[in-house]
Write an enzyme that holds these catalytic residues in place. Sequence first.
Site, PDB file in Angstrom:
ATOM      1  N   LYS A  90       0.826  -1.209   0.000  1.00 37.07           N
ATOM      2  CA  LYS A  90       0.000   0.000   0.000  1.00 37.07           C
ATOM      3  C   LYS A  90       0.861   1.260   0.000  1.00 37.07           C
ATOM      4  CE  LYS A  90      -3.956  -2.248   2.242  1.00 37.07           C
ATOM      5  NZ  LYS A  90      -3.352  -3.569   2.522  1.00 37.07           N
ATOM      6  N   ARG A  91       1.885   1.243  -0.835  1.00 37.17           N
ATOM      7  CA  ARG A  91       2.781   2.393  -0.921  1.00 37.17           C
ATOM      8  C   ARG A  91       2.079   3.565  -1.588  1.00 37.17           C
ATOM      9  NH1 ARG A  91       5.809   0.595   3.003  1.00 37.17           N
ATOM     10  NH2 ARG A  91       7.605  -0.678   2.418  1.00 37.17           N
TER      11      ARG A  91
END
Length: 273
Positions: A95-96
Amino acid sequence: MTFIEKLNRAWKATDSLVCVGLDPDTSRFPASVENQDEPIFEFNKAIIDATHDLVCAYKPQIAHYAAESAESQLEATIAYLKTTYPEVPIILDAKRGDIGSTAEMYATEVFERYAADAVTVNPYLGFDSFEPFLRYKDRGVILLCRTSNAGAADLQDLIVDGIPLYEKVATLAAQKWNVNGNCLLVVGATWPAQLAKIRSLVGDMPLLVPGVGAQGGDVEKLVSAGQTRSGTGLIINSSRAILYASQGDDFAQAARRESEKLRNQINKHRAVA
């Protein structure tokens, strides 16, 4: 081979839309594993060996490794998959989301350090926050769209240009961002109506669907809402319900039983199973 090609092959080879989330919690390991030198890797290896023919992907969640200073065991897990079961896609759930050189470093981390086939990213900072990931044309970039948590509505349902924000993200992904054909979306199993709407907006784009198992997503409703006409299009993730089906020494066998049970539940409702 691109991630999408690998995923299509895995769907067909295993007749499965199941993804097992490799989210290790050492407090739930049996003593026989907990006392080993690399307990997370050994736990993952046992799960993988027991389930590899029943899944279309594995999805390690990076926080579960970073919190234990166990990034080396994540690398070992991915290397084991690449060597032993290279046909199974690996999604790094990271979930960058950032901009500029930081986004580029995150893309390097995911695709070069860890050699993942795909990654989850947060698109709510805008296109430039995930564009560096899209440059890896052979890898999958899975954008958060309508997530499975109860608080998702706080922001994702806000009306923008007359439609909910998550629909705006889905439309942008399908019509503007997917120039390399490597975009996917995260859509929670807990929201079947939204899942159906997103499917109508994005065509056959694959969807990663968390929220089955411990989060209580309804299998029949999500398959009906999200499958493509060919009976695929979904990567249906379950983590805790599979990993900790037993906390005894039979944990791997129990994980296999739960994986097979979920695959059978899903296939019962697929257009083509």
